[in-house]
Write an enzyme that holds these catalytic residues in place. Structure first.
Site, PDB file in Angstrom:
ATOM      1  N   ARG A  47       0.863  -1.179   0.000  1.00  0.00           N
ATOM      2  CA  ARG A  47       0.000   0.000   0.000  1.00  0.00           C
ATOM      3  C   ARG A  47       0.901   1.231   0.000  1.00  0.00           C
ATOM      4  NH1 ARG A  47       2.481   1.868   3.657  1.00  0.00           N
ATOM      5  NH2 ARG A  47       0.969   3.544   3.761  1.00  0.00           N
ATOM      6  N   GLY A  48       0.284   2.416  -0.080  1.00  0.00           N
ATOM      7  CA  GLY A  48       1.063   3.646  -0.237  1.00  0.00           C
ATOM      8  C   GLY A  48       1.139   3.945  -1.732  1.00  0.00           C
ATOM      9  N   ALA A  49       0.817   5.196  -2.093  1.00  0.00           N
ATOM     10  CA  ALA A  49       0.618   5.518  -3.507  1.00  0.00           C
ATOM     11  C   ALA A  49       1.773   5.101  -4.431  1.00  0.00           C
ATOM     12  CB  ALA A  49       0.310   7.012  -3.632  1.00  0.00           C
ATOM     13  N   ARG A  90      -7.397  -0.130  -6.693  1.00  0.00           N
ATOM     14  CA  ARG A  90      -7.626   0.966  -5.740  1.00  0.00           C
ATOM     15  C   ARG A  90      -7.804   2.264  -6.538  1.00  0.00           C
ATOM     16  NH1 ARG A  90      -4.149   1.202  -0.485  1.00  0.00           N
ATOM     17  NH2 ARG A  90      -6.056   2.240   0.196  1.00  0.00           N
ATOM     18  N   GLN A 199      -1.852   2.421   9.935  1.00  0.00           N
ATOM     19  CA  GLN A 199      -0.555   2.508   9.245  1.00  0.00           C
ATOM     20  C   GLN A 199       0.472   3.270  10.071  1.00  0.00           C
ATOM     21  OE1 GLN A 199      -3.521   3.153   7.865  1.00  0.00           O
ATOM     22  NE2 GLN A 199      -3.596   2.658   5.696  1.00  0.00           N
ATOM     23  N   ASP A 240      -1.918  11.088  -2.091  1.00  0.00           N
ATOM     24  CA  ASP A 240      -2.368  10.066  -3.050  1.00  0.00           C
ATOM     25  C   ASP A 240      -2.758  10.674  -4.389  1.00  0.00           C
ATOM     26  OD1 ASP A 240      -2.814   8.721  -0.283  1.00  0.00           O
ATOM     27  OD2 ASP A 240      -2.755   7.136  -1.791  1.00  0.00           O
ATOM     28  N   ASN A 250      -5.213  12.569   0.779  1.00  0.00           N
ATOM     29  CA  ASN A 250      -4.279  11.719   1.525  1.00  0.00           C
ATOM     30  C   ASN A 250      -5.106  10.932   2.546  1.00  0.00           C
ATOM     31  OD1 ASN A 250      -1.505  10.868   2.012  1.00  0.00           O
ATOM     32  ND2 ASN A 250      -1.684  11.873   3.997  1.00  0.00           N
ATOM     33  N   LYS A 251      -4.443  10.122   3.305  1.00  0.00           N
ATOM     34  CA  LYS A 251      -5.124   9.242   4.260  1.00  0.00           C
ATOM     35  C   LYS A 251      -6.147   9.989   5.103  1.00  0.00           C
ATOM     36  CE  LYS A 251      -4.901   5.742   4.539  1.00  0.00           C
ATOM     37  NZ  LYS A 251      -5.952   4.904   3.872  1.00  0.00           N
TER      38      LYS A 251
HETATM   39  O1  MRU Z   1      -4.394   3.281   2.255  1.00  0.00           O
HETATM   40  P1  MRU Z   1      -2.915   3.472   2.122  1.00  0.00           P
HETATM   41  O2  MRU Z   1      -2.131   2.865   3.233  1.00  0.00           O
HETATM   42  O3  MRU Z   1      -2.419   3.036   0.746  1.00  0.00           O
HETATM   43  O4  MRU Z   1      -2.737   5.040   2.208  1.00  0.00           O
HETATM   44  C1  MRU Z   1      -1.459   5.586   2.155  1.00  0.00           C
HETATM   45  C2  MRU Z   1      -1.441   7.047   2.305  1.00  0.00           C
HETATM   46  O5  MRU Z   1      -2.438   7.705   2.456  1.00  0.00           O
HETATM   47  C3  MRU Z   1      -0.119   7.701   2.145  1.00  0.00           C
HETATM   48  O6  MRU Z   1      -0.013   8.818   2.954  1.00  0.00           O
HETATM   49  C4  MRU Z   1       0.021   8.119   0.687  1.00  0.00           C
HETATM   50  O7  MRU Z   1      -0.237   7.046  -0.158  1.00  0.00           O
HETATM   51  C5  MRU Z   1       1.347   8.654   0.398  1.00  0.00           C
HETATM   52  S1  MRU Z   1       2.551   7.371   0.447  1.00  0.00           S
HETATM   53  C6  MRU Z   1       4.052   8.051   0.157  1.00  0.00           C
END
Ligand code: MRU
Length: 355
Positions: A47-49, A90, A199, A240, A250-251
């Protein structure tokens, strides 16, 4: 300093660190089918963009490599299906679609010049590996630009996990913090646990602890208190998707953090690669917000913590650009008005990256 490796391309397949099991267990899986890679993205194993983008590119390469297609037309049809499957995993992180587009461009480039199937497949593998390689240099450049904005000493806050686990490089927000520390700044990181998926508690706390960067874990509802009383010098988070006007998804929880930051005169920064820009949309209203399973709210690690009631789980929120003091990218720092600064960065030449 320790850098986690969430994903690796190997001769045996795509090896992924299962992020659902951290910090308790460090378990990796090797995938040889693109559908498994798609499932791993959907299930948050990775996970993470930016890391999702790397995984999607590797998934495409894997799918092409394993394809039984005998002709270019057959491979093209299967290639479209592979990209479609990965695109449906996603919806919010635009890096996923950016990476798929890069793979599509590569496919057409080689197909268009009449390359044979083996050559096309090799080119796709090389492109996926290149995307991964670029994440490292991109993160380092973001980190160098952003580190200048970190206080010389004191507390900084982040949200979710925007570290190596989330980018397959050194991290965006955590890359900024990491480089600031390497430059001699004395930072202490306040890490909100980031309900519902945790996370922050599971991944950011783990990464910072392994990297020897001091941290304090807090619950999400402590954010306002610490911004008001805790001498926080700056907040830096990942992103994201960033719309043309600078509105940033973002999250979930990032928006309230940014508003509280403004109220308490704490600068709120975004650290993200240019691949996170979506200049095709004018503002954040148009960013698709992923709705994840309610079970991720009613349960923690499989244990029910609420009665069997309706629960909502928007996985992201949008922070309006007016709350963002600056956006750190690998090509420089964007400031308001973002309509101009983001399009200038998008048009700027890509700095020389490792090939
Ligand atoms: O749902 P996730 O864990 O994929 O969400 C991740 C985030 O929101 C991060 O902050 C974002 O992707 C940036 S990662 C460098």
């Amino acid at each position: 300093m320790y850098v986690a490796q969430p994903i690796t391309w190997t001769d045996r397949g795509v090896v992924m660190l299962d992020q659902r099991r951290l910090p308790g267990e460090e378990i990796s899986h090797t995938y040889t089918d693109y559908r498994e890679v798609a499932r791993a993205i959907r299930d948050m194993e990775i996970r993470g963009a930016p890391a999702i983008g790397v995984a999607a590119a590797m998934g495409v390469a894997l799918g092409a490599l394993k394809s039984p297609a005998k002709s270019l037309n057959e491979l093209r049809a299967e290639f479209a299906l592979i990209c479609e499957t990965l695109a449906k995993t996603r919806p919010t992180a635009v890096d996923l679609f950016w990476a798929l587009e890069r793979m599509q461009v590569r496919f057409e480039e080689f197909a268009g010049r009449g390359a044979d199937l083996v050559t096309i497949k090799q080119a796709l593998v090389a492109e996926a590996r290149q995307i991964h390689l670029e994440k490292k240099s991109t993160d380092e450049a973001i980190g160098r630009f952003g580190a200048e904005f970190m206080p010389r000493d004191g507390q900084v806050m982040t949200q979710c996990n925007a570290g190596a686990l989330a980018t397959a490089g050194i991290g965006t927000a955590l890359g900024v913090i990491r480089i600031a520390v390497e430059q001699g700044k004395t930072l202490h990181v306040l890490v909100p646990e980031t309900r519902p998926y945790l996370q922050g508690a599971r991944l950011t706390a783990w990464e910072l602890h392994r990297g020897g960067i001091p941290l304090t874990l807090i619950t999400d509802n402590m954010v306002g208190h610490f911004l008001k009383t805790g001498k926080v010098g700056a907040i830096v988070t990942g992103a994201d998707r960033i719309a043309a006007n600078g509105d940033t998804a973002n999250k979930i929880g990032t928006y309230q953090m940014a508003v509280l930051a403004k109220e308490n005169n704490v600068p709120f920064y975004i650290a993200a690669p240019v691949s996170t820009f979506d200049l095709s949309i004018s503002d954040g209203e148009q960013i698709p917000i992923e709705e994840r399973s309610a079970a991720e709210v009613t349960h923690i690690q499989g244990v029910r913590i609420a009665p069997d009631v309706h629960a909502a789980h928007p996985a992201f929120d949008v922070t309006p650009a007016r709350y963002i003091a600056a956006i750190f990218t690998e090509r420089g720092v964007a400031r308001a008005p973002y309509v101009q600064s983001l399009s200038a960065l998008a048009a700027a030449a890509q700095p020389a990256l490792v090939r």
